[in-house]
Structures are given as structure tokens and as C-alpha cells.
Scaffold this motif. Structure first.
Motif, short mmCIF file in Angstrom:
data_model
loop_
_atom_site.label_atom_id
_atom_site.label_comp_id
_atom_site.label_asym_id
_atom_site.label_seq_id
_atom_site.Cartn_x
_atom_site.Cartn_y
_atom_site.Cartn_z
N ARG A 108 -18.67 4.83 -56.31
CA ARG A 108 -19.77 4.72 -57.28
C ARG A 108 -19.31 5.12 -58.67
O ARG A 108 -19.68 4.49 -59.68
CB ARG A 108 -20.95 5.60 -56.83
CG ARG A 108 -21.70 5.06 -55.62
CD ARG A 108 -23.03 5.77 -55.43
NE ARG A 108 -22.86 7.19 -55.16
CZ ARG A 108 -22.72 7.71 -53.95
NH1 ARG A 108 -22.72 6.92 -52.88
NH2 ARG A 108 -22.60 9.01 -53.78
N THR A 109 -18.48 6.16 -58.74
CA THR A 109 -17.94 6.60 -60.03
C THR A 109 -17.08 5.50 -60.64
O THR A 109 -17.14 5.23 -61.85
CB THR A 109 -17.11 7.88 -59.86
OG1 THR A 109 -17.94 8.91 -59.31
CG2 THR A 109 -16.56 8.35 -61.20
N SER A 110 -16.26 4.86 -59.81
CA SER A 110 -15.41 3.77 -60.29
C SER A 110 -16.24 2.58 -60.74
O SER A 110 -15.89 1.89 -61.70
CB SER A 110 -14.43 3.34 -59.19
OG SER A 110 -13.47 4.35 -58.94
N THR A 115 -18.21 -0.81 -65.20
CA THR A 115 -19.29 -1.35 -66.04
C THR A 115 -19.07 -0.98 -67.51
O THR A 115 -19.25 -1.81 -68.41
CB THR A 115 -20.65 -0.81 -65.56
OG1 THR A 115 -20.86 -1.20 -64.20
CG2 THR A 115 -21.78 -1.37 -66.42
N GLU A 116 -18.68 0.27 -67.74
CA GLU A 116 -18.43 0.74 -69.11
C GLU A 116 -17.26 -0.02 -69.74
O GLU A 116 -17.32 -0.40 -70.91
CB GLU A 116 -18.17 2.24 -69.10
CG GLU A 116 -19.39 3.07 -68.74
CD GLU A 116 -19.08 4.56 -68.73
OE1 GLU A 116 -17.93 4.93 -69.04
OE2 GLU A 116 -19.98 5.35 -68.40
N PHE A 117 -16.20 -0.22 -68.96
CA PHE A 117 -15.04 -0.95 -69.48
C PHE A 117 -15.42 -2.39 -69.82
O PHE A 117 -15.00 -2.95 -70.84
CB PHE A 117 -13.90 -0.94 -68.48
CG PHE A 117 -13.18 0.39 -68.38
CD1 PHE A 117 -12.83 1.09 -69.53
CD2 PHE A 117 -12.84 0.93 -67.15
CE1 PHE A 117 -12.15 2.30 -69.45
CE2 PHE A 117 -12.17 2.14 -67.07
CZ PHE A 117 -11.82 2.83 -68.22
N LEU A 125 -9.13 -3.25 -67.72
CA LEU A 125 -9.40 -1.96 -67.08
C LEU A 125 -10.53 -2.08 -66.05
O LEU A 125 -10.50 -1.43 -65.00
CB LEU A 125 -9.76 -0.91 -68.13
CG LEU A 125 -8.66 -0.58 -69.14
CD1 LEU A 125 -9.14 0.46 -70.14
CD2 LEU A 125 -7.41 -0.07 -68.42
N ALA A 126 -11.50 -2.92 -66.35
CA ALA A 126 -12.59 -3.14 -65.40
C ALA A 126 -12.06 -3.76 -64.11
O ALA A 126 -12.49 -3.41 -63.01
CB ALA A 126 -13.64 -4.05 -66.03
#
Length: 206
Positions: A108-110, A115-117, A125-126
Motif C-alpha cells: 500500500r505504501t508503494s 501515484t505520487e510519482f 519511478l512509478a
């Protein structure tokens, strides 16, 4: 005449002989016995066996190093570091169920990072995060126990609630959850959504 340095070197190099020579004294014999007992007490042979999935992760780490699988190495090193840190606390990762929960939390953290990347225009990076997520989810699926539906979880909760009420006294949601998750309990080692389970129990005990 031997120098003090020579004597000290001899003492440092031959500790076993000195201990054996001094064990004729009752005090020394007792000390030697206590030392051996303490070594047996803290022996690695007494340590509980690692969860099967954790043992697999450690084995896969060696294979990933040989294969130079960067994505898998990143995942395994992160998860194994987390389990090592947890082993020094009151909540060690000592079952496959706990390890699966850790894997899913890491996934979940990944996913959040991916999503942020992506939003930042870093598709490269995503993509790396997504690759790691797939590895984490594969391990979680492999280590998960029997999967339970919401109906199964509700039925188990209703049974536990009835048993606790029959025993007398008021029953709180925490009492039911504790009984459900206890070692050997209805949900012990099973694969289910804990958040949904908590909601079901709260409704039943409201």
C-alpha cells in the motif's frame, strides 16, 4: 624469567586451560557451571523456528543477489529489515499471518508512492514501484492462509459473541475481536480484511 607481557599473552591465548586448572576450587567450578548454563540458556538452538514464508524470503534474497534482480532485492531487503526491527520489540513478526500483513502494508505504501510519482510526471519511478508491488502481492498471496468472505467473518463473530454473552456480563467489541484473533481462534491464520471485520463486530455489539 617471563615478562608480564608474555604472561598476559599466554592468559589471553589459553583461557580454556586456565579455567580447567582453576576448577579444582569450588568457587571456580560453580562459576564454570553457571557460565555453561547461561550459554545453554541463550543458545540459538532454543530460538523458535522462523515462519515458513520468512525462511523463503531469506532464501530468495540470496537467489536475487546472484541473479542481480534489483526490484526483488529492494523488496526483500526492505521487508527483512522491517522484520528484524520488529524482532527487537514486543510485537515480532513471528507468524506467516503477521508477515503477510506487513507485505500488504508495504504494498500500500508503494502504491501511494507510485501515484505520487505518476502525478509528478516521473513515470520511470512509478513503474519501478509497480514492479515492487507485484512482487509484494505475489509473496502475500503465497503466504496467505484460507481466505474468508465477509459472510464467513460475520458468522464467526456471531458465534463468538453468543459464547461470550452466554458466559455472562456485558460484551464489548474489543472482547469479541480479541477472541476471534486469539491463537487457535476462528480467524487465527486466516486471510480476511481486518478493517471490515472490526466494522462487523462493532455493528453486532452496538
Amino acid at each position: 624469567m617471563a615478562s608480564r607481557l608474555s604472561v598476559s599473552r599466554f592468559a589471553a591465548a589459553k583461557p580454556s586451560r586456565l579455567v580447567l586448572q582453576n576448577t579444582s576450587s569450588p568457587f571456580a567450578a560453580g562459576a564454570a557451571s553457571r557460565f555453561c548454563a547461561s550459554r545453554r540458556l541463550y543458545s540459538s538452538d532454543d530460538a523458535p523456528p522462523a515462519p515458513p514464508l520468512l525462511a523463503k524470503l531469506k532464501g530468495d534474497l540470496k537467489a536475487a543477489m546472484k541473479a542481480k534482480d534489483k526490484a526483488r532485492l529492494t523488496v526483500l531487503r526492505s521487508v527483512l529489515a522491517a522484520t528484524l526491527n520488529a524482532s527487537k520489540t514486543a510485537q515480532p513478526i513471528d507468524t506467516d499471518a503477521k508477515l503477510v500483513a506487513l507485505l500488504r502494508k508495504t504494498a500500500r505504501t508503494s502504491q501511494d508512492a507510485a501515484t505520487e510519482f505518476k502525478d509528478a510526471g516521473r513515470a520511470d519511478l512509478a513503474e519501478k514501484e509497480q514492479e515492487q508491488i507485484q512482487i509484494l502481492e505475489a509473496y502475500a498471496q503465497e503466504g496467505a492462509g484460507e481466505s474468508l468472505s465477509l459472510e464467513d467473518v460475520k458468522a464467526a463473530a456471531e458465534t463468538v459473541l453468543s459464547e461470550l454473552k452466554a458466559a455472562g456480563g456485558s460484551v464489548r467489541a474489543g472482547d469479541v475481536i480479541k477472541q476471534l484473533l486469539a491463537p487457535g481462534g476462528p480467524l487465527d491464520g486466516k486471510d480476511f480484511n481486518k478493517a471490515e471485520m472490526a466494522q462487523i463486530v462493532k455493528k453486532l455489539t452496538a
